[in-house]
Motif scaffolding. Sequence first.
Motif, PDB file in Angstrom:
ATOM      1  N   ALA A 255      56.610 -23.640   0.510  1.00  0.00           N
ATOM      2  CA  ALA A 255      57.535 -24.032   1.578  1.00  0.00           C
ATOM      3  C   ALA A 255      56.892 -23.854   2.947  1.00  0.00           C
ATOM      4  O   ALA A 255      57.060 -24.698   3.843  1.00  0.00           O
ATOM      5  CB  ALA A 255      58.825 -23.212   1.477  1.00  0.00           C
ATOM      6  N   ARG A 256      56.146 -22.772   3.144  1.00  0.00           N
ATOM      7  CA  ARG A 256      55.457 -22.581   4.421  1.00  0.00           C
ATOM      8  C   ARG A 256      54.368 -23.636   4.631  1.00  0.00           C
ATOM      9  O   ARG A 256      54.161 -24.108   5.751  1.00  0.00           O
ATOM     10  CB  ARG A 256      54.862 -21.170   4.496  1.00  0.00           C
ATOM     11  CG  ARG A 256      55.894 -20.084   4.806  1.00  0.00           C
ATOM     12  CD  ARG A 256      55.265 -18.712   4.782  1.00  0.00           C
ATOM     13  NE  ARG A 256      54.911 -18.348   3.422  1.00  0.00           N
ATOM     14  CZ  ARG A 256      53.970 -17.450   3.090  1.00  0.00           C
ATOM     15  NH1 ARG A 256      53.271 -16.853   4.044  1.00  0.00           N
ATOM     16  NH2 ARG A 256      53.730 -17.165   1.832  1.00  0.00           N
ATOM     17  N   ALA A 257      53.665 -23.993   3.556  1.00  0.00           N
ATOM     18  CA  ALA A 257      52.663 -25.051   3.671  1.00  0.00           C
ATOM     19  C   ALA A 257      53.318 -26.360   4.099  1.00  0.00           C
ATOM     20  O   ALA A 257      52.791 -27.085   4.946  1.00  0.00           O
ATOM     21  CB  ALA A 257      51.931 -25.228   2.343  1.00  0.00           C
ATOM     22  N   ALA A 258      54.483 -26.666   3.534  1.00  0.00           N
ATOM     23  CA  ALA A 258      55.201 -27.890   3.900  1.00  0.00           C
ATOM     24  C   ALA A 258      55.611 -27.856   5.367  1.00  0.00           C
ATOM     25  O   ALA A 258      55.498 -28.864   6.088  1.00  0.00           O
ATOM     26  CB  ALA A 258      56.428 -28.070   3.011  1.00  0.00           C
ATOM     27  N   ALA A 259      56.091 -26.704   5.835  1.00  0.00           N
ATOM     28  CA  ALA A 259      56.498 -26.585   7.239  1.00  0.00           C
ATOM     29  C   ALA A 259      55.299 -26.715   8.173  1.00  0.00           C
ATOM     30  O   ALA A 259      55.391 -27.325   9.247  1.00  0.00           O
ATOM     31  CB  ALA A 259      57.201 -25.248   7.463  1.00  0.00           C
TER      32      ALA A 259
ATOM     33  N   ILE B 297      48.237 -37.027   4.837  1.00  0.00           N
ATOM     34  CA  ILE B 297      49.596 -36.942   4.304  1.00  0.00           C
ATOM     35  C   ILE B 297      49.914 -35.524   3.838  1.00  0.00           C
ATOM     36  O   ILE B 297      51.072 -35.126   3.769  1.00  0.00           O
ATOM     37  CB  ILE B 297      49.807 -37.966   3.167  1.00  0.00           C
ATOM     38  CG1 ILE B 297      51.298 -38.191   2.919  1.00  0.00           C
ATOM     39  CG2 ILE B 297      49.103 -37.527   1.896  1.00  0.00           C
ATOM     40  CD1 ILE B 297      52.057 -38.794   4.080  1.00  0.00           C
ATOM     41  N   GLY B 298      48.891 -34.735   3.535  1.00  0.00           N
ATOM     42  CA  GLY B 298      49.075 -33.308   3.285  1.00  0.00           C
ATOM     43  C   GLY B 298      49.518 -32.909   1.894  1.00  0.00           C
ATOM     44  O   GLY B 298      49.683 -31.722   1.620  1.00  0.00           O
ATOM     45  N   LEU B 299      49.700 -33.866   0.995  1.00  0.00           N
ATOM     46  CA  LEU B 299      50.167 -33.517  -0.349  1.00  0.00           C
ATOM     47  C   LEU B 299      49.199 -32.580  -1.045  1.00  0.00           C
ATOM     48  O   LEU B 299      49.616 -31.599  -1.680  1.00  0.00           O
ATOM     49  CB  LEU B 299      50.374 -34.787  -1.181  1.00  0.00           C
ATOM     50  CG  LEU B 299      50.861 -34.556  -2.615  1.00  0.00           C
ATOM     51  CD1 LEU B 299      52.302 -34.051  -2.610  1.00  0.00           C
ATOM     52  CD2 LEU B 299      50.748 -35.840  -3.438  1.00  0.00           C
ATOM     53  N   ALA B 300      47.905 -32.840  -0.936  1.00  0.00           N
ATOM     54  CA  ALA B 300      46.920 -32.010  -1.631  1.00  0.00           C
ATOM     55  C   ALA B 300      46.919 -30.576  -1.114  1.00  0.00           C
ATOM     56  O   ALA B 300      46.752 -29.629  -1.889  1.00  0.00           O
ATOM     57  CB  ALA B 300      45.525 -32.619  -1.495  1.00  0.00           C
ATOM     58  N   MET B 301      47.124 -30.384   0.176  1.00  0.00           N
ATOM     59  CA  MET B 301      47.199 -29.031   0.714  1.00  0.00           C
ATOM     60  C   MET B 301      48.368 -28.265   0.104  1.00  0.00           C
ATOM     61  O   MET B 301      48.241 -27.105  -0.295  1.00  0.00           O
ATOM     62  CB  MET B 301      47.360 -29.065   2.236  1.00  0.00           C
ATOM     63  CG  MET B 301      47.490 -27.686   2.844  1.00  0.00           C
ATOM     64  SD  MET B 301      48.115 -27.722   4.538  1.00  0.00           S
ATOM     65  CE  MET B 301      48.304 -25.963   4.852  1.00  0.00           C
ATOM     66  N   MET B 302      49.514 -28.928   0.005  1.00  0.00           N
ATOM     67  CA  MET B 302      50.693 -28.253  -0.535  1.00  0.00           C
ATOM     68  C   MET B 302      50.564 -28.027  -2.036  1.00  0.00           C
ATOM     69  O   MET B 302      50.931 -26.955  -2.546  1.00  0.00           O
ATOM     70  CB  MET B 302      51.947 -29.074  -0.233  1.00  0.00           C
ATOM     71  CG  MET B 302      53.217 -28.373  -0.652  1.00  0.00           C
ATOM     72  SD  MET B 302      54.690 -29.282  -0.203  1.00  0.00           S
ATOM     73  CE  MET B 302      55.942 -28.182  -0.873  1.00  0.00           C
ATOM     74  N   VAL B 303      50.039 -29.004  -2.753  1.00  0.00           N
ATOM     75  CA  VAL B 303      49.904 -28.870  -4.204  1.00  0.00           C
ATOM     76  C   VAL B 303      48.928 -27.754  -4.557  1.00  0.00           C
ATOM     77  O   VAL B 303      49.197 -26.937  -5.451  1.00  0.00           O
ATOM     78  CB  VAL B 303      49.459 -30.209  -4.828  1.00  0.00           C
ATOM     79  CG1 VAL B 303      49.042 -30.018  -6.285  1.00  0.00           C
ATOM     80  CG2 VAL B 303      50.584 -31.234  -4.744  1.00  0.00           C
ATOM     81  N   THR B 304      47.802 -27.691  -3.870  1.00  0.00           N
ATOM     82  CA  THR B 304      46.832 -26.643  -4.182  1.00  0.00           C
ATOM     83  C   THR B 304      47.365 -25.258  -3.813  1.00  0.00           C
ATOM     84  O   THR B 304      47.064 -24.274  -4.496  1.00  0.00           O
ATOM     85  CB  THR B 304      45.486 -26.913  -3.493  1.00  0.00           C
ATOM     86  OG1 THR B 304      45.705 -27.170  -2.096  1.00  0.00           O
ATOM     87  CG2 THR B 304      44.787 -28.102  -4.127  1.00  0.00           C
TER      88      THR B 304
END
Length: 306
Positions: A81-85, A191-198
Amino acid sequence: MLKPRWFGLDVTVGGPADAHRSLDILAAADAATTVIPLIGRMARWIGPLGAPFYPDLAPLCSLMAVHGTPWLPSSTCYLAARAAAWLQAIDAWSDDHGTEPAAVESGVAHYLEVVRGAAPDPGDPLAVSLAEIRDDVRGGPSAAAVFERWQEATEATIVGMRFERRIADAAAVGGRPPELAEYLRHGAGSIGLAMMVTATWSSMEEPELPELIPDLRQPLYDASIAVRLANDLRGHRREQAEGNLDALALGLSPEELGDLLDEHLTRCLQRLRSLAAASPGPALALERLAIWSIRQYQRFDAGHVY
């Protein structure tokens, strides 16, 4: 009206009965109850950081994290959740044309240093929060397998956002736009998906993850492209008004974008089906976060409309 087919997902629903049959009601209830304390915790984390973080994003980021791994407790979902924010905040900062180009360049240079272990500037909320996320990813149960991959993904996010700001600034003074392929290559990172997924993978106890990481790279890339295209389709009018470029502005028609999105999403999901048999947690987390991301763009311009 945006056509559901353009998003690569079938969203036709016959009514409440069909919707009910398509859901695992107990899992939905578990996710809903798990997210309640997380929203409050996220709001308390975001509040002291200040702009470009906004407390209104706490529900969205919490829901996304819990949807990705509804089998994990709220305390574990806190990292995702913090990564998403953080992704929402750096996107707002880099896209803000009130932020001078030189400030974007110096900020990006600092954030890349923080990803690699540097101490953050204590007066920069993006740097401070990034360092906290970095240290928690590094301390996760699966960090040995994932941390370097998280660093790569986060660097790609930061560099991709810098690229998008540079091309927007160049376009404003009549500069030549990039080729679509170059835009999408950077867009898969921004888009940041990989940052949040990892980050999510790091927080999971998955003994098979080290062997699985190489096989997850291509599905993660395909998912990132699909989410980038869904984002561009939903936010096209806003991005045009703000002076930013996207895949539609660079020549794709909505129909072509939909076909490309479907191609990447289908390839991603097909590959994940086989990987989930060996180690379901990481593959399902990627699938669920990708589908959440695309699904939200079917409904609204995520991060911009509340």
